[in-house]
Design a protein around this motif. Sequence first.
Motif, short mmCIF file in Angstrom:
data_model
loop_
_atom_site.label_atom_id
_atom_site.label_comp_id
_atom_site.label_asym_id
_atom_site.label_seq_id
_atom_site.Cartn_x
_atom_site.Cartn_y
_atom_site.Cartn_z
N GLN A 153 0.82 -1.20 0.00
CA GLN A 153 0.00 0.00 0.00
C GLN A 153 0.86 1.26 0.00
O GLN A 153 0.55 2.24 -0.69
N GLU A 155 3.93 1.51 -1.22
CA GLU A 155 4.56 1.64 -2.53
C GLU A 155 3.57 2.22 -3.55
O GLU A 155 3.93 3.09 -4.34
N CYS A 156 2.34 1.76 -3.50
CA CYS A 156 1.32 2.25 -4.42
C CYS A 156 1.06 3.75 -4.20
O CYS A 156 0.97 4.52 -5.17
N LYS A 159 4.11 5.81 -5.42
CA LYS A 159 4.16 5.87 -6.88
C LYS A 159 3.16 6.88 -7.41
O LYS A 159 3.47 7.67 -8.31
N SER A 160 1.96 6.85 -6.86
CA SER A 160 0.92 7.77 -7.30
C SER A 160 1.32 9.23 -7.06
O SER A 160 1.14 10.10 -7.93
N GLY A 337 5.45 -5.83 -6.60
CA GLY A 337 6.02 -4.76 -5.81
C GLY A 337 7.01 -5.29 -4.79
O GLY A 337 7.31 -6.49 -4.75
#
Length: 486
Positions: A153, A155-156, A159-160, A337
Amino acid sequence: MTMKSVWLFAISMLVISISVTIRWIYRWRNPKCNGTLPPGSMGLPLLGETLSFIATANSIDIHPFVKKRMNRYGPLFKTSVAGRSIVVSTDPDFNNFLFQQEGKLVEMWYMDSFAKLLRQDTTAASGYVHKYLRHLVMSHFGVETLKNRLLPQLECAIKSRLQEWAKQPEVQLKDQTAAMIFEFSAKHMLGYEAERSWDHENMVGNLSNFLEGLMSFPLRIPGTAFYRCRQRQQKVMKVISELVEERMKWSNWDGGRGDFVDQMVEDMRTETFLTKEFASHVLFGILLASFETISSTIALAINYLSHHPSLLQQLTEEHEEILNKRRREGNPGPADGLVWEEYISMNFTHNVINESLRLANVAPGILRRVIKDIHVNGYTIPRGWAIMVVPAALQLNPNIYENPLTFNPSRWKNTGSNAKAKNFLAFGGGNRACAGAEFSKVLMAVFLHVLVTKYRWTKIRGGDVVRAPTLGFADGFYVSVSEKHA
């Protein structure tokens, strides 16, 4: 009454007033003590040495307030800050001893301004309440949760956010990083969604630079740092309190989200100390702690890496090797990921993080209140006084760290855990060490992983470090971010 009598009366009152004032000043400068107080000065009556303490210093080094007094008085000295009598300790052995005396000789304590804003019974909870809160934080931010849920979560989310940065001509790194961390923490704890009707920018803005008011006089006078801090805190607390109240209603008919708030609401049925007000202050304090210090440390790390291309190259190679190894093992998919084993393998990254934390010293001090006279090195620290442990005095000490103002991640290669325990207080010490320490380190590692593998950045302007007494950047720190393979 004759004129002569009037003059004699006036002169007598003046003499008495001067005498009383002199005695009062003497008592201020020479506090009562069943022994010998550490050396130092109590400064001006009431004001103490507060102005020197909060003065801005244009350096990453130990704040001049502490450094000058260390050189003059030694590792222990007395002072008065924000109306409180304090002994400042820069002695690693005494600090280590102190952290083991929780509930015996000392107790958790904060400045009056901090306590009035965050509630002393939540921030300095002891006994069963402290154990409950620590367990609550660990269950939602601890290693097992990081391994099984939060790592992907994080990492996501990172990235966003970096994709958004790449679309902008420049970003103010510290503030934008703080906003990113706040959004993630608030979503995980409160079920926060940016698209909700909350005023997202004001929520972040009201919490940013909050430490400014926590070391000030608790004066509710418009224009003062404390007053501004209080106004911002009330706005955020209103939102959090309404959310807790909303969840309390949901709990009667809905299973909830299973997040931090739901857990507290569920526990209200059995824990008498858990009230809506108590829960709201806990949530506020954890939200504040989750991003204010981490964002400053990340910004400092990026600033140093900008000036050390060889270290940036070494960091990049470590993270590119993680991706290459993943491909060699047959996991080339873009959806794959980071996993926990990869995080553990980031040896140089961990060194970069430790070095950044060592230099950052975001919090000016760790406070304890004396509950029983303490005798140390021939001095007595009286009951009721406060003790301030200054991490920077240890982590920037040339007798402990060679060339302490130099950014040198390799110094952590062979540093043992015992040396860290006494001379590295990035997350506090003893049983009060930060329960979210691993979360903070994972967040920083994942941010660096995404940044160096997918993006490049250019420093635009700013980045000059100041301490006032917390860490900051004089003119901000602005960078331009772009994708590597755009």
